[in-house]
Design an enzyme around this catalytic site. Structure first.
Site, PDB file in Angstrom:
ATOM      1  N   ASN A  27      19.508  -2.682  -2.448  1.00 38.73           N
ATOM      2  CA  ASN A  27      18.158  -2.148  -2.333  1.00 38.73           C
ATOM      3  C   ASN A  27      18.266  -0.838  -1.552  1.00 38.73           C
ATOM      4  O   ASN A  27      18.332  -0.846  -0.326  1.00 38.73           O
ATOM      5  CB  ASN A  27      17.289  -3.189  -1.603  1.00 38.73           C
ATOM      6  CG  ASN A  27      15.854  -2.739  -1.459  1.00 38.73           C
ATOM      7  OD1 ASN A  27      15.528  -1.589  -1.740  1.00 38.73           O
ATOM      8  ND2 ASN A  27      15.008  -3.642  -1.010  1.00 38.73           N
ATOM      9  N   ARG A  33      17.692  -2.663  -7.053  1.00 33.45           N
ATOM     10  CA  ARG A  33      16.240  -2.489  -7.035  1.00 33.45           C
ATOM     11  C   ARG A  33      15.935  -1.025  -7.319  1.00 33.45           C
ATOM     12  O   ARG A  33      16.396  -0.131  -6.598  1.00 33.45           O
ATOM     13  CB  ARG A  33      15.669  -2.862  -5.670  1.00 33.45           C
ATOM     14  CG  ARG A  33      14.197  -2.549  -5.577  1.00 33.45           C
ATOM     15  CD  ARG A  33      13.672  -2.763  -4.184  1.00 33.45           C
ATOM     16  NE  ARG A  33      12.262  -2.457  -4.137  1.00 33.45           N
ATOM     17  CZ  ARG A  33      11.697  -1.737  -3.173  1.00 33.45           C
ATOM     18  NH1 ARG A  33      12.418  -1.250  -2.191  1.00 33.45           N
ATOM     19  NH2 ARG A  33      10.412  -1.503  -3.194  1.00 33.45           N
ATOM     20  N   HIS A  87       5.937  -3.156  -6.036  1.00 33.30           N
ATOM     21  CA  HIS A  87       6.140  -4.503  -5.474  1.00 33.30           C
ATOM     22  C   HIS A  87       6.184  -5.581  -6.563  1.00 33.30           C
ATOM     23  O   HIS A  87       5.938  -6.751  -6.290  1.00 33.30           O
ATOM     24  CB  HIS A  87       5.004  -4.894  -4.496  1.00 33.30           C
ATOM     25  CG  HIS A  87       5.024  -4.156  -3.200  1.00 33.30           C
ATOM     26  ND1 HIS A  87       3.872  -3.848  -2.530  1.00 33.30           N
ATOM     27  CD2 HIS A  87       6.033  -3.691  -2.439  1.00 33.30           C
ATOM     28  CE1 HIS A  87       4.170  -3.202  -1.414  1.00 33.30           C
ATOM     29  NE2 HIS A  87       5.488  -3.093  -1.334  1.00 33.30           N
ATOM     30  N   GLY A 130       3.080  -6.021   3.684  1.00 36.42           N
ATOM     31  CA  GLY A 130       4.221  -5.652   4.542  1.00 36.42           C
ATOM     32  C   GLY A 130       3.897  -4.318   5.175  1.00 36.42           C
ATOM     33  O   GLY A 130       2.730  -3.996   5.388  1.00 36.42           O
ATOM     34  N   ARG A 172       0.358   4.412   5.436  1.00 32.69           N
ATOM     35  CA  ARG A 172      -0.284   5.023   4.260  1.00 32.69           C
ATOM     36  C   ARG A 172      -1.780   4.711   4.242  1.00 32.69           C
ATOM     37  O   ARG A 172      -2.180   3.593   4.563  1.00 32.69           O
ATOM     38  CB  ARG A 172       0.354   4.487   2.976  1.00 32.69           C
ATOM     39  CG  ARG A 172       1.668   5.138   2.636  1.00 32.69           C
ATOM     40  CD  ARG A 172       2.365   4.419   1.492  1.00 32.69           C
ATOM     41  NE  ARG A 172       3.512   3.673   1.975  1.00 32.69           N
ATOM     42  CZ  ARG A 172       4.185   2.783   1.259  1.00 32.69           C
ATOM     43  NH1 ARG A 172       3.835   2.521   0.028  1.00 32.69           N
ATOM     44  NH2 ARG A 172       5.216   2.156   1.781  1.00 32.69           N
ATOM     45  N   GLY A 201       5.720  -9.362   5.468  1.00 32.07           N
ATOM     46  CA  GLY A 201       5.707  -9.426   6.935  1.00 32.07           C
ATOM     47  C   GLY A 201       4.373  -9.819   7.556  1.00 32.07           C
ATOM     48  O   GLY A 201       4.290 -10.762   8.341  1.00 32.07           O
ATOM     49  N   VAL A 202       3.310  -9.112   7.194  1.00 30.32           N
ATOM     50  CA  VAL A 202       1.994  -9.408   7.758  1.00 30.32           C
ATOM     51  C   VAL A 202       1.435 -10.687   7.125  1.00 30.32           C
ATOM     52  O   VAL A 202       0.956 -11.591   7.829  1.00 30.32           O
ATOM     53  CB  VAL A 202       1.019  -8.224   7.526  1.00 30.32           C
ATOM     54  CG1 VAL A 202      -0.385  -8.570   7.997  1.00 30.32           C
ATOM     55  CG2 VAL A 202       1.534  -6.969   8.220  1.00 30.32           C
ATOM     56  N   GLU A 259      12.565 -10.885  -2.441  1.00 28.46           N
ATOM     57  CA  GLU A 259      12.826  -9.928  -3.519  1.00 28.46           C
ATOM     58  C   GLU A 259      14.296  -9.922  -3.921  1.00 28.46           C
ATOM     59  O   GLU A 259      14.621  -9.782  -5.094  1.00 28.46           O
ATOM     60  CB  GLU A 259      12.374  -8.528  -3.084  1.00 28.46           C
ATOM     61  CG  GLU A 259      10.853  -8.439  -3.008  1.00 28.46           C
ATOM     62  CD  GLU A 259      10.343  -7.171  -2.347  1.00 28.46           C
ATOM     63  OE1 GLU A 259      10.326  -7.128  -1.104  1.00 28.46           O
ATOM     64  OE2 GLU A 259       9.960  -6.246  -3.061  1.00 28.46           O
TER      65      GLU A 259
END
Ligand code: AMP
Length: 413
Positions: A12, A97, A186, A216, A247, A336-337, A390
């Protein structure tokens, strides 16, 4: 007797890092994993972990690594030292990836010269990622020319979104000339998580409608109808949609020319503003949700507002995707979140009882690495937490392709 080729190396490659994992696909175990980070900076770091039944052993070293080719050679050397290198006969393929596959790639693809060229041609819409992915492919090929290299595209899962979802309402000639449409991202995660959600519900994948919230550092939502992505929040690039770590997600496009006309900013300046200095970071100075929630809990007004903007956007997307799907069986949090921030999950569905969404605070507070439901038994819509993987999905698709199995729709997860 020839060794069985059952191992897959997953690469990746990001703009300044390479993450890697070596998996044995017989039992889907990880043999080694690690990363090379700060590529091109003064001190890069190579981390390598050998994973065995007896536990994990990590080696680290620092030193300058000039580019992705050198990074991959460093990874190969670490693997080699444990007899797991690229020339080992058990290696079946390398899975890469690749962030942007444009309209052409809707499935894992064996890389040849034409595929390489196409990935290169798509670089303008993924300038940080596609060249890095390509460098990974080229280096792995140079090191082991006979080994199958498989590209697994982040956009592939969304490649058959209905035109109504994929088109921007732009002048058609201009949009077509510049390949401007919504590609999403994603996809590997949305595919893995939506399939795992169907499993968790004990129902066939092609009968389940799921809203996947991949939260994430980058974040996107997807509406998945019967195993197919029908809408997703990222667009031409991974800037559109949800509020992310750095972002902005959705904004009025007029903000861009307003800044260029009135704030003496160039296109590059606005690009940096929206991609790197906005989102949670822009709103409150922190992009890590752990920090944002901690500060918000302490009453910090900027952190509290950042969280409110983040959650408000999530709710809007849950509502919109409920309308897109018509019937929702599950809303699944991941990354993550999504996997760790119980407070964000709770806030995101708060007040959505009318849509059938309820979270059991006790189930929501459980910390676990396995897929699980956090809605009360008998809820109209299941709310789930599914850790994404992933790398495993890339390895599964890669291995499936080189063995001639259709793992993309059937899958084994
Ligand atoms: P990912 O891109 O999926 O690796 O997610 C990374 C992000 O997950 C980090 O930047 C954090 O914001 C968030 N995260 C990780 N662990 C936690 C946690 N325990 N609580 C809240 N957020 C977390």
């Amino acid at each position: 007797m020839a060794e069985a080729r059952t191992r897959v190396l997953v690469l990746n490659s990001g703009s300044s890092s390479v993450k890697y994992q070596l998996l044995d696909m017989r039992d889907r175990t990880r043999l080694a994993a690690g990363l090379v980070e700060r590529i091109g900076e003064r001190t890069s770091r190579v981390e390598y972990t050998r994973l065995t039944e007896d536990g994990a052993r990590t080696r680290e070293r620092e030193g300058r690594i000039a580019g992705h080719e050198e990074a991959l050679r460093a990874v190969a050397a670490e693997l080699d030292a444990d007899g797991l290198g690229l020339d080992s006969p058990e290696l079946a393929a390398v899975g890469h990836r690749i962030v942007h596959g444009g309209r052409l790639f809707d499935a894992p693809t064996l890389v040849d010269a034409a595929v390489e060229k196409e990935i290169e041609r798509l670089a303008p819409v993924a300038p940080l990622h596609n060249p890095a992915g390509l460098a990974g492919i080229r280096t792995a090929r140079a090191l082991r020319p006979d080994l199958p290299q498989v590209a697994v595209f982040d956009t592939a899962f969304h490649a058959h979104m209905p035109e109504a979802a994929a088109r921007y309402a732009l002048e058609a000639e201009t949009a077509d000339a510049h390949h401007i449409r919504r590609y999403g991202a994603h996809g590997t995660s949305h595919a893995f998580v939506s399939r795992a959600t169907a499993r968790l519900l004990g129902r066939p994948y092609d009968e389940v409608n799921t809203i996947v919230l991949h939260l994430g550092n980058g974040a996107s939502a997807a509406a998945v109808r019967g195993g197919r992505s029908v809408e997703t929040s990222m667009g031409l690039t991974p800037l559109e949609g949800l509020v992310m770590g750095t972002r902005s997600g959705d904004i009025d496009p007029a903000v861009v020319f307003h800044l260029m006309r009135n704030a003496d900013m160039s296109a590059q300046d606005v690009d940096v503003l929206l991609n790197r200095r906005s989102g949670l970071l822009g709103l409150c100075g922190d992009n890590d949700m752990r920090e944002v929630t901690r500060r918000s809990d302490e009453g910090d007004p900027a952190a509290r507002l950042a969280l409110e903007v983040y959650v408000h956007r999530l709710k809007k997307y849950i509502g919109a995707y409920t309308a897109v799907l018509g019937r929702v069986d599950a809303v699944t949090f991941t990354a993550g979140v999504g996997e760790n921030a119980a407070a964000v999950r709770l806030a995101a569905v708060e007040g959505l009882e009318g849509l059938g969404l309820v979270v059991d605070p006790r189930l929501n507070a459980v910390r676990d690495r396995t897929p699980r439901l956090i809605s009360p038994a008998g809820s109209r819509v299941a709310v789930a937490v599914v850790p994404t993987d992933e790398e495993l999905e890339i390895a599964t698709q890669t291995y499936g392709l080189v063995n001639g199995q259709d793992t993309v729709r059937e899958g084994t997860t």
